[in-house]
Design an enzyme around this catalytic site. Structure first.
Site, PDB file in Angstrom:
ATOM      1  N   ASP A 148     -18.035  18.684  -4.902  1.00 19.25           N
ATOM      2  CA  ASP A 148     -16.884  18.859  -4.010  1.00 19.25           C
ATOM      3  C   ASP A 148     -15.696  19.514  -4.707  1.00 19.25           C
ATOM      4  O   ASP A 148     -14.802  20.043  -4.041  1.00 19.25           O
ATOM      5  CB  ASP A 148     -16.439  17.508  -3.442  1.00 19.25           C
ATOM      6  CG  ASP A 148     -17.515  16.882  -2.580  1.00 19.25           C
ATOM      7  OD1 ASP A 148     -17.466  15.672  -2.361  1.00 19.25           O
ATOM      8  OD2 ASP A 148     -18.417  17.633  -2.151  1.00 19.25           O
TER       9      ASP A 148
ATOM     10  N   CYS B 187     -24.780  20.618   8.256  1.00 24.56           N
ATOM     11  CA  CYS B 187     -23.348  20.931   8.255  1.00 24.56           C
ATOM     12  C   CYS B 187     -23.095  22.221   7.484  1.00 24.56           C
ATOM     13  O   CYS B 187     -24.007  22.924   7.097  1.00 24.56           O
ATOM     14  CB  CYS B 187     -22.573  19.790   7.651  1.00 24.56           C
ATOM     15  SG  CYS B 187     -22.417  19.926   5.913  1.00 24.56           S
TER      16      CYS B 187
ATOM     17  N   LYS C  13     -11.498   9.204   0.840  1.00 18.60           N
ATOM     18  CA  LYS C  13     -12.275   9.336   2.072  1.00 18.60           C
ATOM     19  C   LYS C  13     -13.680   8.775   1.863  1.00 18.60           C
ATOM     20  O   LYS C  13     -14.173   7.992   2.680  1.00 18.60           O
ATOM     21  CB  LYS C  13     -12.371  10.802   2.464  1.00 18.60           C
ATOM     22  CG  LYS C  13     -13.438  11.132   3.503  1.00 18.60           C
ATOM     23  CD  LYS C  13     -13.449  12.585   3.917  1.00 18.60           C
ATOM     24  CE  LYS C  13     -14.276  13.456   3.073  1.00 18.60           C
ATOM     25  NZ  LYS C  13     -15.722  13.432   3.329  1.00 18.60           N
ATOM     26  N   ASN C  14     -14.306   9.173   0.749  1.00 21.47           N
ATOM     27  CA  ASN C  14     -15.723   8.825   0.572  1.00 21.47           C
ATOM     28  C   ASN C  14     -15.942   7.404   0.090  1.00 21.47           C
ATOM     29  O   ASN C  14     -17.082   6.969  -0.069  1.00 21.47           O
ATOM     30  CB  ASN C  14     -16.385   9.841  -0.366  1.00 21.47           C
ATOM     31  CG  ASN C  14     -16.431  11.219   0.258  1.00 21.47           C
ATOM     32  OD1 ASN C  14     -16.190  11.377   1.461  1.00 21.47           O
ATOM     33  ND2 ASN C  14     -16.686  12.222  -0.547  1.00 21.47           N
TER      34      ASN C  14
ATOM     35  N   ARG D 156     -10.183  16.959   7.789  1.00 19.15           N
ATOM     36  CA  ARG D 156     -11.223  15.926   7.672  1.00 19.15           C
ATOM     37  C   ARG D 156     -11.057  15.138   6.381  1.00 19.15           C
ATOM     38  O   ARG D 156     -11.409  13.971   6.303  1.00 19.15           O
ATOM     39  CB  ARG D 156     -12.613  16.570   7.701  1.00 19.15           C
ATOM     40  CG  ARG D 156     -13.109  17.020   9.058  1.00 19.15           C
ATOM     41  CD  ARG D 156     -14.559  17.474   8.959  1.00 19.15           C
ATOM     42  NE  ARG D 156     -15.314  16.529   8.158  1.00 19.15           N
ATOM     43  CZ  ARG D 156     -16.239  16.896   7.260  1.00 19.15           C
ATOM     44  NH1 ARG D 156     -16.492  18.168   7.047  1.00 19.15           N
ATOM     45  NH2 ARG D 156     -16.905  15.991   6.564  1.00 19.15           N
TER      46      ARG D 156
ATOM     47  N   ARG E  95     -28.559  18.621   6.295  1.00 16.62           N
ATOM     48  CA  ARG E  95     -28.214  17.309   5.733  1.00 16.62           C
ATOM     49  C   ARG E  95     -29.383  16.365   6.061  1.00 16.62           C
ATOM     50  O   ARG E  95     -29.297  15.543   6.943  1.00 16.62           O
ATOM     51  CB  ARG E  95     -26.901  16.774   6.321  1.00 16.62           C
ATOM     52  CG  ARG E  95     -25.678  17.619   6.066  1.00 16.62           C
ATOM     53  CD  ARG E  95     -25.312  17.783   4.598  1.00 16.62           C
ATOM     54  NE  ARG E  95     -24.646  16.657   3.996  1.00 16.62           N
ATOM     55  CZ  ARG E  95     -23.319  16.504   3.971  1.00 16.62           C
ATOM     56  NH1 ARG E  95     -22.573  17.368   4.591  1.00 16.62           N
ATOM     57  NH2 ARG E  95     -22.764  15.483   3.391  1.00 16.62           N
TER      58      ARG E  95
HETATM   59  C1  EPZ Z   1     -21.698  12.371  -0.163  1.00 14.62           C
HETATM   60  O1  EPZ Z   1     -22.447  13.050   0.827  1.00 14.62           O
HETATM   61  C2  EPZ Z   1     -20.257  12.794   0.075  1.00 14.62           C
HETATM   62  N1  EPZ Z   1     -19.826  12.390   1.412  1.00 14.62           N
HETATM   63  C3  EPZ Z   1     -20.137  14.317  -0.083  1.00 14.62           C
HETATM   64  O2  EPZ Z   1     -18.759  14.656   0.067  1.00 14.62           O
HETATM   65  C4  EPZ Z   1     -20.592  14.690  -1.499  1.00 14.62           C
HETATM   66  O3  EPZ Z   1     -20.545  16.089  -1.634  1.00 14.62           O
HETATM   67  C5  EPZ Z   1     -22.027  14.195  -1.724  1.00 14.62           C
HETATM   68  O4  EPZ Z   1     -22.093  12.768  -1.483  1.00 14.62           O
HETATM   69  C6  EPZ Z   1     -22.521  14.469  -3.135  1.00 14.62           C
HETATM   70  O5  EPZ Z   1     -21.679  13.878  -4.044  1.00 14.62           O
HETATM   71  C7  EPZ Z   1     -19.474  11.090   1.607  1.00 14.62           C
HETATM   72  O6  EPZ Z   1     -19.540  10.265   0.715  1.00 14.62           O
HETATM   73  C8  EPZ Z   1     -18.984  10.740   2.984  1.00 14.62           C
HETATM   74  P1  EPZ Z   1     -26.057  13.025  -0.845  1.00 14.62           P
HETATM   75  P2  EPZ Z   1     -24.000  12.648   1.078  1.00 14.62           P
HETATM   76  O7  EPZ Z   1     -26.875  12.206   0.065  1.00 14.62           O
HETATM   77  O8  EPZ Z   1     -24.166  11.194   0.943  1.00 14.62           O
HETATM   78  C9  EPZ Z   1     -29.962  15.649  -0.295  1.00 14.62           C
HETATM   79  C10 EPZ Z   1     -16.935  15.845   0.964  1.00 14.62           C
HETATM   80  O9  EPZ Z   1     -16.578  17.030   0.890  1.00 14.62           O
HETATM   81  N2  EPZ Z   1     -30.462  14.559   0.538  1.00 14.62           N
HETATM   82  O10 EPZ Z   1     -25.727  12.510  -2.204  1.00 14.62           O
HETATM   83  O11 EPZ Z   1     -24.430  13.290   2.349  1.00 14.62           O
HETATM   84  C11 EPZ Z   1     -28.798  16.391   0.355  1.00 14.62           C
HETATM   85  O12 EPZ Z   1     -29.279  17.401   1.223  1.00 14.62           O
HETATM   86  C12 EPZ Z   1     -18.407  15.514   1.181  1.00 14.62           C
HETATM   87  O13 EPZ Z   1     -16.160  14.854   0.868  1.00 14.62           O
HETATM   88  C13 EPZ Z   1     -31.782  14.601   0.970  1.00 14.62           C
HETATM   89  O14 EPZ Z   1     -32.523  15.540   0.678  1.00 14.62           O
HETATM   90  O15 EPZ Z   1     -24.673  13.404  -0.134  1.00 14.62           O
HETATM   91  C14 EPZ Z   1     -28.073  16.978  -0.832  1.00 14.62           C
HETATM   92  O16 EPZ Z   1     -28.713  18.166  -1.206  1.00 14.62           O
HETATM   93  C15 EPZ Z   1     -19.263  16.753   1.268  1.00 14.62           C
HETATM   94  N3  EPZ Z   1     -32.251  13.587   1.747  1.00 14.62           N
HETATM   95  C16 EPZ Z   1     -28.276  15.919  -1.925  1.00 14.62           C
HETATM   96  O17 EPZ Z   1     -29.369  15.097  -1.480  1.00 14.62           O
HETATM   97  C17 EPZ Z   1     -31.464  12.518   2.097  1.00 14.62           C
HETATM   98  O18 EPZ Z   1     -31.942  11.608   2.802  1.00 14.62           O
HETATM   99  C18 EPZ Z   1     -27.102  15.012  -2.180  1.00 14.62           C
HETATM  100  O19 EPZ Z   1     -26.731  14.467  -0.941  1.00 14.62           O
HETATM  101  C19 EPZ Z   1     -30.122  12.504   1.648  1.00 14.62           C
HETATM  102  C20 EPZ Z   1     -29.644  13.528   0.864  1.00 14.62           C
END
Ligand code: EPZ
Length: 416
Positions: free
Chosen positions: A305, A116, A22-23, A397, A121
């Site tokens: 995850d 979420c 998915k990701n 999802r 997020r």
């Molecule tokens: C990706 O989400 C994945 N989703 C998530 O999988 C996964 O848990 C996550 O990466 C971490 O590995 C997809 O790839 C579609 P991040 P993403 O930006 O990109 C903070 C699943 O179950 N952050 O790496 O949203 C954020 O709040 C999903 O398949 C900021 O502060 O994750 C989090 O605490 C869930 N500011 C941390 O960084 C920003 O602008 C990591 O988030 C962006 C993120």
């Protein structure tokens, strides 16, 4: 609302092919907007998040159609650069469309994707990266408007190795004049697959999988075909389901190296795991023992995850298991549901402590989020009696057929 009915206790046995990631496919679907081209994605999982991404493409004027695990996209007729909130909110990672739309159209208007189940997020790192590339970014009343007459190559230093921010920066940088370098980039395998797709589209991208990704120009070429990489979290889910109830299961079409930390923890618990090429076999039986602390970190650390799935395995293990969540602020919403099965779990902020119990009993549960919902399914497999899980579409999802896969392996599970 669907209801998952699981009668626990059936060992899992057999061989199953793991779905496409998915990701990995979601950012590539967004990337297909970068230029007017045709793309065929093979091994594309049938998921509601993919449907949501396809609906965004169609709203924007593109053609997109999935048949079984083949997704065909034709982005030549893109005719808008706005995404309405009802489409943005269906999928948390819809923010990934900002970069490619800005790159292709010079502007993009979209709502902020909602906070979420895992907590807020924020997208500040995404927007900062677009500003570094020369975009004007306005945020007002939950809407984002980005404009750029011309994107310019830049050095982008991410304060967190955010997966989505890395991907958005890569996509926008493809249209920038001059080279861009992204420092503290996320190193997930899904970033590498995005790089592979971008290079086939005609971009010059290198460094994915390391903390420094370079993007240096884009000369669009024709149609592209690509096989989506295996879903490492779906693989981890099936391993943990087997560990929860015992069995002998072989996973096909996986990349064992992508889920090393999960394999290490399951082996510490007493599971026997054998990797051979793109196959993984797990043999589990008897009472497991608690593993070393599960500390989630950006890749290549333990994936956040997969932590809920490992928690499901730890519920009946001998001893106590400590979980430390370093990525999301509310990753333990499923804990209160697991307690209804008889689990002994206490949580405090980013910490969770599971004291293993001998038996779990069936209960009536509600899924809280995608991976938390999968954890309830895994735990129910090892519980005595029947469990009902009320799910509002969370599990679908991220899993194309978790119930079908588990049924094929011998689980007594049905979804109504
Ligand atoms: C990706 O989400 C994945 N989703 C998530 O999988 C996964 O848990 C996550 O990466 C971490 O590995 C997809 O790839 C579609 P991040 P993403 O930006 O990109 C903070 C699943 O179950 N952050 O790496 O949203 C954020 O709040 C999903 O398949 C900021 O502060 O994750 C989090 O605490 C869930 N500011 C941390 O960084 C920003 O602008 C990591 O988030 C962006 C993120």
């Amino acid at each position: 609302m669907s209801v998952w009915r699981i009668a626990g206790g059936n060992r899992l046995e057999g061989s199953i092919r793991v779905q496409g990631a998915k990701n990995a496919v979601l950012p590539m679907i967004a990337a297909s907007l970068l230029t007017g081209c045709e793309t065929e994605f093979l091994n594309c999982p049938a998921l509601s998040d993919v449907e949501a991404a396809v609906d965004i493409l169609r709203y924007l004027g593109c053609k997109a159609r999935q048949e079984d695990d083949v997704l065909n996209i034709d982005s030549r007729d893109l005719c808008r650069s706005d995404i309405p909130s009802e489409l943005m909110h269906r999928m948390r990672s819809s923010v990934i469309f900002l970069g490619p739309l800005l790159a292709r159209c010079g502007e993009v208007r979209a709502s902020v994707p909602g906070g979420c189940e895992l907590g807020p997020r924020p997208i500040d790192l995404h927007l900062e990266a677009l500003r570094r590339l020369g975009a004007e970014v306005e945020e007002r009343e939950g809407e984002i408007v980005c404009r750029a007459v011309k994107l310019r190559g830049a050095e982008i230093s991410l304060s967190l190795p955010s997966v989505g921010a890395t991907e958005n920066a890569m996509l926008a940088a493809c249209a920038a004049e001059g080279p861009s370098v992204i420092y503290n980039a996320a190193r997930e395998p899904e970033i590498e697959s995005l790089q592979e797709y971008l290079c086939r589209l005609g971009a010059k991208v290198s460094g994915a999988g390391t903390p420094v990704v370079t993007v240096n120009g884009f000369h669009p070429c024709g149609s592209v075909g690509l096989r989506v990489m295996p879903d490492r979290i779906a693989a981890a889910t099936l391993l943990c389901c087997t560990a929860c109830v015992g069995g002998d299961v072989e996973l096909q079409a996986v990349c064992p190296e992508h889920l090393e930390p999960v394999i290490v923890s399951l082996a510490e618990m007493g599971c026997r795991i054998f990797a051979s090429g793109n196959r993984l076999r797990i043999i589990s039986g008897g009472r497991l023992r608690a593993p070393r602390a599960i500390v989630t970190r950006p890749y290549p650390g333990f994936p956040t995850d997969a932590a809920p799935l490992l928690m499901a395995v730890s519920l009946r293990a001998e001893g106590s298991t400590v979980f430390i969540e370093n990525i999301f602020s509310s990753r333990y919403r499923h804990a209160s549901e697991l307690r209804l099965l008889g689990a002994d779990i206490s949580t405090h902020g980013s910490l969770a402590l599971v004291n293993g119990v001998e038996t779990l009993h069936g209960a009536r549960l509600h899924s809280t989020d995608l991976r938390g919902g999968a954890a309830l399914v895994a735990a129910a497999l090892g519980a005595e009696g029947e469990t009902e899980i009320f799910d509002e579409g969370h599990i679908g999802r991220g899993y194309s057929s978790l119930d079908g896969d588990l049924r094929r392996l011998g689980a007594d599970i049905r979804v109504e």
